[in-house]
Design a protein around this motif. Structure first.
Motif, PDB file in Angstrom:
ATOM      1  N   HIS A  94      51.834  39.669  31.634  1.00  0.00           N
ATOM      2  CA  HIS A  94      50.748  39.530  32.441  1.00  0.00           C
ATOM      3  C   HIS A  94      51.125  38.995  33.856  1.00  0.00           C
ATOM      4  CE1 HIS A  94      47.189  37.690  34.205  1.00  0.00           C
ATOM      5  NE2 HIS A  94      47.870  36.586  34.344  1.00  0.00           N
ATOM      6  N   PHE A  95      51.079  39.575  34.853  1.00  0.00           N
ATOM      7  CA  PHE A  95      51.960  39.409  36.204  1.00  0.00           C
ATOM      8  C   PHE A  95      50.838  39.454  37.234  1.00  0.00           C
ATOM      9  CE2 PHE A  95      51.736  44.016  36.725  1.00  0.00           C
ATOM     10  CZ  PHE A  95      51.936  44.087  38.105  1.00  0.00           C
ATOM     11  N   GLN A  96      51.579  38.488  38.335  1.00  0.00           N
ATOM     12  CA  GLN A  96      50.679  38.472  39.543  1.00  0.00           C
ATOM     13  C   GLN A  96      51.829  38.809  40.513  1.00  0.00           C
ATOM     14  OE1 GLN A  96      49.850  34.199  38.514  1.00  0.00           O
ATOM     15  NE2 GLN A  96      47.801  34.657  39.303  1.00  0.00           N
ATOM     16  N   VAL A  97      51.290  38.928  41.769  1.00  0.00           N
ATOM     17  CA  VAL A  97      52.216  39.495  42.834  1.00  0.00           C
ATOM     18  C   VAL A  97      51.787  38.283  44.144  1.00  0.00           C
ATOM     19  CG1 VAL A  97      52.253  41.760  42.365  1.00  0.00           C
ATOM     20  CG2 VAL A  97      50.777  40.978  44.028  1.00  0.00           C
ATOM     21  N   ASN A 132      45.411  50.481  46.731  1.00  0.00           N
ATOM     22  CA  ASN A 132      46.100  51.432  45.852  1.00  0.00           C
ATOM     23  C   ASN A 132      46.358  50.864  44.609  1.00  0.00           C
ATOM     24  OD1 ASN A 132      47.157  53.671  47.673  1.00  0.00           O
ATOM     25  ND2 ASN A 132      47.275  52.032  48.854  1.00  0.00           N
ATOM     26  N   PHE A 133      46.163  49.595  44.272  1.00  0.00           N
ATOM     27  CA  PHE A 133      46.060  49.132  42.821  1.00  0.00           C
ATOM     28  C   PHE A 133      45.066  48.260  42.451  1.00  0.00           C
ATOM     29  CE2 PHE A 133      50.593  49.685  44.521  1.00  0.00           C
ATOM     30  CZ  PHE A 133      51.027  50.578  43.373  1.00  0.00           C
ATOM     31  N   PRO A 134      43.820  48.687  42.370  1.00  0.00           N
ATOM     32  CA  PRO A 134      42.652  48.085  42.097  1.00  0.00           C
ATOM     33  C   PRO A 134      42.744  47.134  40.700  1.00  0.00           C
ATOM     34  CG  PRO A 134      42.056  50.382  41.780  1.00  0.00           C
ATOM     35  CD  PRO A 134      43.677  50.293  42.633  1.00  0.00           C
ATOM     36  N   GLN A 135      43.507  47.776  39.900  1.00  0.00           N
ATOM     37  CA  GLN A 135      43.610  46.970  38.668  1.00  0.00           C
ATOM     38  C   GLN A 135      44.176  45.737  38.670  1.00  0.00           C
ATOM     39  OE1 GLN A 135      45.483  49.547  39.815  1.00  0.00           O
ATOM     40  NE2 GLN A 135      46.768  50.236  38.274  1.00  0.00           N
ATOM     41  N   LEU A 136      45.046  45.475  39.900  1.00  0.00           N
ATOM     42  CA  LEU A 136      45.577  44.191  40.081  1.00  0.00           C
ATOM     43  C   LEU A 136      44.446  42.981  40.206  1.00  0.00           C
ATOM     44  CD1 LEU A 136      48.659  44.476  42.175  1.00  0.00           C
ATOM     45  CD2 LEU A 136      48.467  43.883  40.066  1.00  0.00           C
ATOM     46  N   ARG A 137      43.383  43.494  40.762  1.00  0.00           N
ATOM     47  CA  ARG A 137      42.056  42.663  41.080  1.00  0.00           C
ATOM     48  C   ARG A 137      42.473  41.309  41.588  1.00  0.00           C
ATOM     49  NH1 ARG A 137      41.000  44.977  35.832  1.00  0.00           N
ATOM     50  NH2 ARG A 137      39.428  46.701  36.034  1.00  0.00           N
TER      51      ARG A 137
END
Length: 255
Positions: free
Chosen positions: A56-59, A73-78
Motif C-alpha cells: 500500500h503506497f503513498q507518494v 494521470n494516476f487517478p487510482q492514487l486518489r
C-alpha cells in the motif's frame, strides 16, 4: 497536461527509462505493506509500484505541477498523493507500522534524506533509492576505502547497504552532469548501539573532520580510560575503522 517542466531549484532530473524504473521497483524487497515514494515527478516509478499487489503506497511531492500531473494521470492514487516536503514530514505520526521508502531522490537534498531515514531508523526498514553515484559509493563504502566517511559509518551502524547498479546520465531529462546509482538500505538487527548514540556521532564526526590525522591526534578533546590509551587503534586514521571499532572507542571514553 502532457509533461512537467524540470525545475533546477528542486534538483529535478526525471528518469525516462522504463526498464531502469522497473528494475528499481523490483529491487524493493520489503515485507512491509507500507511504502512511501519520494518525489515521483511524472510517475516513472509510480506506474510500476501500482502493479504490485503486496504494498500500500503513498507518494510525497513538493512540486505543484507534478502533483497536478499525478492527479490527472494516476487517478487510482486518489488520496495517496501528499503535496509536501518530505524533509518536513513527521513519519512517526504518519505510520503506526514499519515503512519502506523508494525514490529517484533529488541530488541537492539526498544527504538530508539519508539523515532523516537515519533519524527514523526504527520505523524505516528498507530504502531503495537513486543517488548521485559519488554519494551512493560513499554510503556503501567499506572501511579502508577513500570514499568511507561520516555517512558510511552512521548509516552502516543501523543498515546493511548494497550498491545495486549504476545509471547513465542519458537516462534522465535533463541529463545530470554526473552518473547516478541505485542503492538499497536494509535495517540490520541492531536495536541500539553498544554506547551512547550522541557520543558515537560526535566521535565519528570529530575523527573524520580531521581525517588525515591519526585518532590519537584528532580525538584529543575526548578523555579515554587510562588503560585503553595504549591501544593500537589510536595509531590509525578514521577511514580504517569499522562501526564496531568506533563503538569500542566510545565505550572507553570516560569524559
Amino acid at each position: 497536461m502532457k509533461t512537467v517542466t524540470p525545475k533546477k531549484a528542486l534538483g529535478q532530473h526525471f528518469l525516462c527509462d522504463d526498464a531502469i524504473a522497473k528494475r528499481i521497483v523490483d529491487s524493493l524487497q520489503t515485507p512491509n505493506p507500507n511504502v512511501l515514494e519520494i518525489g515521483p515527478g511524472m510517475g516513472v516509478l509510480t506506474q510500476f509500484l501500482l502493479q504490485r499487489n503486496d504494498i500500500h503506497f503513498q507518494v510525497v511531492e513538493i512540486d505543484g505541477e507534478s502533483v497536478a500531473y499525478l492527479h490527472e494521470n494516476f487517478p487510482q492514487l486518489r488520496n495517496n498523493i501528499i503535496p509536501a516536503d518530505f524533509l518536513k514530514l513527521k513519519l512517526n505520526e504518519m505510520y503506526a507500522e514499519k515503512v519502506s521508502i523508494i525514490g529517484n531522490f533529488p541530488y541537492n537534498i539526498s544527504s538530508q534524506i539519508l539523515f532523516k531515514i537515519l533519524e527514523n531508523k526504527d520505523l524505516v526498514t528498507e530504502t531503495v533509492g537513486m543517488f548521485q553515484k559519488e554519494v551512493a559509493e560513499r554510503v556503501a563504502s567499506q572501511p579502508g576505502k577513500k570514499m568511507y566517511g561520516i555517512l558510511s559509518v552512521l548509516l552502516q551502524a543501523f543498515f546493511d547497504i548494497e550498491y545495486l547498479f549504476t545509471v547513465h546520465e542519458n537516462s534522465f531529462n535533463p541529463p545530470p552532469k554526473v552518473k547516478s546509482a541505485v542503492i538499497r538500505l536494509k535495517r540490520n538487527p541492531e536495536k541500539r548501539l553498544h554506547c551512547n548514540e550522541a557520543l558515537f556521532k560526535s566521535v565519528v564526526k570529530t575523527a573524520f573532520n580531521q581525517r588525515r590525522k591519526t585518532l590519537r591526534n584528532s580525538l584529543k578533546s575526548f578523555e579515554f580510560n587510562p588503560d585503553f590509551t595504549a591501544n593500537e587503534i589510536f595509531s590509525r586514521r578514521p577511514e580504517q575503522l569499522s562501526v564496531a571499532e568506533f563503538e569500542l572507542l566510545c565505550e572507553n571514553i570516560s569524559k
